[in-house]
Design an enzyme around this catalytic site. Sequence first.
Site, PDB file in Angstrom:
ATOM      1  CE  LYS A 152      -1.156   8.159  -0.071  1.00  0.00           C
ATOM      2  NZ  LYS A 152       0.235   7.728   0.160  1.00  0.00           N
ATOM      3  CE  LYS A 248       6.659  10.036  -0.492  1.00  0.00           C
ATOM      4  NZ  LYS A 248       5.792   9.306   0.479  1.00  0.00           N
TER       5      LYS A 248
END
Length: 329
Positions: A152, A248
Site C-alpha cells: 500500500k 471484487k
Amino acid sequence: MTRRLAVAVERFPIAGAFTIARGSRTEAVVVVCTVTEGVDGTRGWGECVPYARYGESVESVCALLEAQAHAIADGASRLDLLALMPAGAARNALDCALFDLEAKQLGRPAWEIAGLTAPQVATTAYTLSLGTPESMEAAARTASARPLLKVKLGGEGDPERIAAVRRGAPDSRLIVDANEAWRPDTIEANLAACVAAGVGLIEQPLPAGEDALLAEIARPIPICADESLHDRAGLDALSRRYDAINIKLDKAGGLTEAVMLAHEARARGFSLMIGCMVGTSLAMAPAMLLAHHADYVDLDGPLLLARDREPGLLFEGSLVHPPAADLWG
C-alpha cells in the site's frame, strides 16, 4: 414455505491496524445476509464489507438488504437482483447467500452452478499497510518468505517506500496499490521507482475519473483498475488506460455479476486480479471460485484479522484452499 431474509452486523478485530492512503482502521465491520427456506430451515449466507469510498455505510447496506425482504419471500433469483439492486456490497451479500442456498438445496457445488471449473489451491498476495519507509521495510522483512506481497502506497514519499520494501523482501514478487494517491506530476517518478524495484503490477495510481493520462504515457508496468471499475458497465471507459482489472465481489455486486465480468474482461484482453475488502473467510469463499481464472489473487482478508470466523478457509502460509461445504457453497 417462503424465503426469510435476515441481516446482521458483525465486528472482527484487525491484527494491529490496516492503513491505506485514505486512512487507518483497527476492525472489520461486516454485514451478513442470511436467506432461509423450507421446513428444514435450509440456510444460505453471504458477507459484505460496506465501503465509504463508494458512498456505503453499514446502515445504508442494511437498509438496502432489508428492502429486498418481500422480493426474496416472493422467490427473487440471483439474476433478478441485477435489476432490483445496484452493484455494491449489499447486492453481493444477498447474491452470495442465494448462491449458497441454491447449492445446498440442489446438492451441487456453487462452482458448478456458476458454470466454472472446480476451484483449486491458490497463492494469495499478502498486504503490507502504508507507513514510513522504515516501518514498511521491517514489515516486508517479516513477510519476506511470502511469494507475493501487495504494498500500500500513499503519494508523497512513495519511491522511498517501495525501495525500502524491496530491501526488506528481495525475493518476493511485488504489487503496489496507490489507492488513487498519485498525481500527474508524480506518476512518472513513481513508475520509475517501481521499475527499479521490479514491481509486477500497479493498482489504481490516479483517482477514478481523473485517469485519462494513463492512455497518454508509457506504461512500463501493467496498470490495474480498481476504483475505476465496478461491474461490466464500466469496461468501455478503461480502453487504452488499463491493462488489468481488479474484480471484487463487493464492487461488482456479487458472484453472479463477477463471473460475467471476468468472462467479458478476458474477451477484451484484460488481465484479471481477484481482490477483496478486509473481511472474513465467508467473504473470501465465493471469490475463491474465480481465483484459478485470475493472473493475481488477493484474498488475504482473513490473514489480516486477529480472529476469523469458524470454520474458515484453510491457509498454509500464502496458499489458500477452496472453501469447504460447511463454510459456503
